[in-house]
Design a protein around this motif. Structure first.
Motif, PDB file in Angstrom:
ATOM      1  N   UNK A   1     -41.727  41.314  82.114  1.00 56.99           N
ATOM      2  CA  UNK A   1     -41.208  41.090  80.764  1.00 56.99           C
ATOM      3  C   UNK A   1     -40.609  39.703  80.586  1.00 56.99           C
ATOM      4  N   UNK A   2     -40.411  38.986  81.680  1.00 57.20           N
ATOM      5  CA  UNK A   2     -39.846  37.640  81.599  1.00 57.20           C
ATOM      6  C   UNK A   2     -40.923  36.552  81.469  1.00 57.20           C
ATOM      7  N   UNK A   3     -42.184  36.930  81.592  1.00 58.87           N
ATOM      8  CA  UNK A   3     -43.258  35.943  81.458  1.00 58.87           C
ATOM      9  C   UNK A   3     -43.387  35.565  79.984  1.00 58.87           C
ATOM     10  N   UNK A   4     -43.152  34.306  79.688  1.00 56.89           N
ATOM     11  CA  UNK A   4     -43.094  33.836  78.307  1.00 56.89           C
ATOM     12  C   UNK A   4     -44.496  33.523  77.782  1.00 56.89           C
ATOM     13  N   UNK A   5     -44.953  34.224  76.712  1.00 57.71           N
ATOM     14  CA  UNK A   5     -46.254  33.887  76.116  1.00 57.71           C
ATOM     15  C   UNK A   5     -46.238  32.463  75.558  1.00 57.71           C
ATOM     16  N   UNK A   6     -47.392  31.815  75.621  1.00 60.12           N
ATOM     17  CA  UNK A   6     -47.459  30.417  75.183  1.00 60.12           C
ATOM     18  C   UNK A   6     -47.999  30.265  73.772  1.00 60.12           C
ATOM     19  N   UNK A   7     -48.538  31.361  73.195  1.00 62.49           N
ATOM     20  CA  UNK A   7     -49.188  31.239  71.895  1.00 62.49           C
ATOM     21  C   UNK A   7     -50.576  30.652  71.997  1.00 62.49           C
ATOM     22  N   UNK A   8     -51.040  30.434  73.220  1.00 61.47           N
ATOM     23  CA  UNK A   8     -52.371  29.924  73.498  1.00 61.47           C
ATOM     24  C   UNK A   8     -52.983  30.742  74.620  1.00 61.47           C
ATOM     25  N   UNK A   9     -54.241  30.491  74.907  1.00 64.41           N
ATOM     26  CA  UNK A   9     -54.878  31.093  76.062  1.00 64.41           C
ATOM     27  C   UNK A   9     -55.062  30.034  77.137  1.00 64.41           C
ATOM     28  N   UNK A  10     -54.636  30.329  78.352  1.00 64.64           N
ATOM     29  CA  UNK A  10     -54.888  29.458  79.500  1.00 64.64           C
ATOM     30  C   UNK A  10     -56.154  29.941  80.191  1.00 64.64           C
ATOM     31  N   UNK A  11     -57.122  29.043  80.330  1.00 70.44           N
ATOM     32  CA  UNK A  11     -58.414  29.382  80.936  1.00 70.44           C
ATOM     33  C   UNK A  11     -58.544  28.664  82.272  1.00 70.44           C
ATOM     34  N   UNK A  12     -58.794  29.437  83.326  1.00 72.29           N
ATOM     35  CA  UNK A  12     -59.081  28.866  84.640  1.00 72.29           C
ATOM     36  C   UNK A  12     -60.576  29.039  84.918  1.00 72.29           C
ATOM     37  N   UNK A  13     -61.259  27.942  85.200  1.00 76.92           N
ATOM     38  CA  UNK A  13     -62.654  27.970  85.629  1.00 76.92           C
ATOM     39  C   UNK A  13     -62.687  27.420  87.050  1.00 76.92           C
ATOM     40  N   UNK A  14     -63.134  28.224  87.993  1.00 74.99           N
ATOM     41  CA  UNK A  14     -63.021  27.832  89.396  1.00 74.99           C
ATOM     42  C   UNK A  14     -64.346  27.775  90.120  1.00 74.99           C
ATOM     43  N   UNK A  15     -64.493  26.743  90.958  1.00 74.95           N
ATOM     44  CA  UNK A  15     -65.585  26.713  91.919  1.00 74.95           C
ATOM     45  C   UNK A  15     -65.322  27.752  92.993  1.00 74.95           C
ATOM     46  N   UNK A  16     -64.045  28.043  93.242  1.00 70.77           N
ATOM     47  CA  UNK A  16     -63.683  29.058  94.227  1.00 70.77           C
ATOM     48  C   UNK A  16     -62.187  29.206  94.338  1.00 70.77           C
ATOM     49  N   UNK A  17     -61.781  30.313  94.917  1.00 67.23           N
ATOM     50  CA  UNK A  17     -60.375  30.580  95.166  1.00 67.23           C
ATOM     51  C   UNK A  17     -60.261  31.320  96.495  1.00 67.23           C
TER      52      UNK A  17
ATOM     53  N   UNK B   1     -41.095  33.528  86.415  1.00 70.73           N
ATOM     54  CA  UNK B   1     -40.577  34.861  86.094  1.00 70.73           C
ATOM     55  C   UNK B   1     -40.435  35.732  87.344  1.00 70.73           C
ATOM     56  N   UNK B   2     -39.424  36.588  87.336  1.00 69.26           N
ATOM     57  CA  UNK B   2     -39.211  37.550  88.416  1.00 69.26           C
ATOM     58  C   UNK B   2     -39.738  38.936  88.043  1.00 69.26           C
ATOM     59  N   UNK B   3     -39.893  39.176  86.729  1.00 73.04           N
ATOM     60  CA  UNK B   3     -40.363  40.466  86.243  1.00 73.04           C
ATOM     61  C   UNK B   3     -41.392  40.227  85.135  1.00 73.04           C
TER      62      UNK B   3
ATOM     63  N   UNK C   1     -50.349  43.723  85.178  1.00 72.51           N
ATOM     64  CA  UNK C   1     -48.930  43.378  85.261  1.00 72.51           C
ATOM     65  C   UNK C   1     -48.362  43.882  86.588  1.00 72.51           C
ATOM     66  N   UNK C   2     -48.383  43.034  87.600  1.00 73.02           N
ATOM     67  CA  UNK C   2     -47.788  43.412  88.874  1.00 73.02           C
ATOM     68  C   UNK C   2     -46.263  43.459  88.754  1.00 73.02           C
ATOM     69  N   UNK C   3     -45.624  44.233  89.633  1.00 71.15           N
ATOM     70  CA  UNK C   3     -44.166  44.375  89.575  1.00 71.15           C
ATOM     71  C   UNK C   3     -43.504  43.011  89.647  1.00 71.15           C
ATOM     72  N   UNK C   4     -44.051  42.144  90.504  1.00 68.40           N
ATOM     73  CA  UNK C   4     -43.592  40.754  90.559  1.00 68.40           C
ATOM     74  C   UNK C   4     -44.734  39.873  90.051  1.00 68.40           C
ATOM     75  N   UNK C   5     -44.515  39.064  89.000  1.00 70.47           N
ATOM     76  CA  UNK C   5     -45.581  38.226  88.438  1.00 70.47           C
ATOM     77  C   UNK C   5     -46.221  37.339  89.505  1.00 70.47           C
ATOM     78  N   UNK C   6     -47.537  37.277  89.498  1.00 70.11           N
ATOM     79  CA  UNK C   6     -48.286  36.515  90.500  1.00 70.11           C
ATOM     80  C   UNK C   6     -49.713  36.304  90.000  1.00 70.11           C
ATOM     81  N   UNK C   7     -50.522  35.635  90.790  1.00 76.12           N
ATOM     82  CA  UNK C   7     -51.935  35.445  90.478  1.00 76.12           C
ATOM     83  C   UNK C   7     -52.581  36.796  90.180  1.00 76.12           C
ATOM     84  N   UNK C   8     -53.453  36.829  89.146  1.00 80.81           N
ATOM     85  CA  UNK C   8     -54.083  38.086  88.768  1.00 80.81           C
ATOM     86  C   UNK C   8     -55.240  37.807  87.803  1.00 80.81           C
TER      87      UNK C   8
END
Length: 258
Positions: A207-223, A203-205, A151-158
């Motif tokens: 606690x403002x990130x809204x859960x979706x009730x699901x899991x989001x899965x990212x599968x990447x060739x690269x980032x 979200x800016x913080x 949980x970074x202070x500002x929500x971002x990629x993680x």
């Protein structure tokens, strides 16, 4: 659009090509959101779809697609085996003049929230990226989804993990999902979030990130790497940046975990 196992739906949204990430503090400092904004939600159009049965009894569905950035093209191929496994191959070829670098290349989908026990063979245990993974050793690691996301202070990629051979999402009850790289020479990167990428960006913080009730899965060739030389303009080093040319491929097998 559906992967039903023991009466439980594992595929709560289709596997969709994904080229974007929720901007990091370093991304914002070097202007990535504006420079690379064309990759955020490009129009993906399937120009041709074919289906055929294979001698093994498996069934293949293949779609040629165009991505509305330059003249970029791709292909999404799925082979459904008689054992219920699905071999997924996503090939992407960015083309065009003066295209910006790619934040990521991969597929994203949603699965059931109950499959929150994560085990993987790859770099860990903490998050790691192309330019920041030397201290993350290859091994078999495990954890709960909420524990694997910082949980970074500002929500971002993680929460990304690189050089992964296999990934398991287990549920206390009901089926889970196993993802295996097609070959040792072609490992994948991944992250699993209890919310969507759009929710993180909105979200800016934390606690403002809204859960979706699901899991989001990212599968990447690269980032592209997250950089970090400074947060005021330095971009990730070139060797850790996904260039807008060449050929990217993600090839994995999905199978149910009971």
């Amino acid at each position: 659009v559906s992967y039903l196992v023991d009466g439980e739906e594992l595929l709560l949204s289709p596997l969709q090509p994904n080229f974007w990430r929720a901007s990091t503090d370093n991304d914002k400092g070097n202007g990535m959101p504006g420079r690379c904004g064309r990759w955020r939600e490009p129009q993906v159009t399937y120009e041709r779809v074919s289906a055929r049965s294979l001698p093994s009894g498996a069934y293949e569905v293949s779609g040629k697609l165009t991505v509305g950035v330059g003249e970029s093209t791709g292909e999404l191929r799925q082979v459904v085996g008689i054992d219920g496994s699905v071999q997924v191959t996503f090939v992407f070829e960015p083309k065009g003049d003066k295209l910006p670098e790619l934040p990521r290349v991969g597929l994203a989908f949603e699965t059931r929230r109950e499959a929150e026990q994560v085990r993987w063979y790859g770099r860990g245990p903490f998050e790691n990226y192309a330019g920041r993974k030397t201290a993350a050793f290859v091994g078999v690691w495990s954890g709960i989804v909420d524990e694997l996301n910082h949980q970074y202070i500002e929500p971002q990629e993680h929460g990304n993990r690189t050089d992964t051979r296999w990934l398991e999402l287990r549920a206390v009850s009901g089926p889970g999902l196993r993802v295996v790289a097609a070959s040792r020479e072609q490992p994948f990167a991944w992250s699993v979030w209890p919310y969507t990428q759009a929710a993180v960006e909105a979200a800016l913080h934390p606690y403002e990130v809204e859960p979706s009730g699901r899991l989001t899965v990212h599968l990447d060739a690269g980032q592209t790497g997250v950089g970090g030389d400074d947060s005021w303009g330095a971009r990730p080093h070139r060797q850790y940046t996904l260039q807008p040319r060449g050929r990217y491929e993600l090839s994995v097998q999905l199978s149910p975990l009971r």
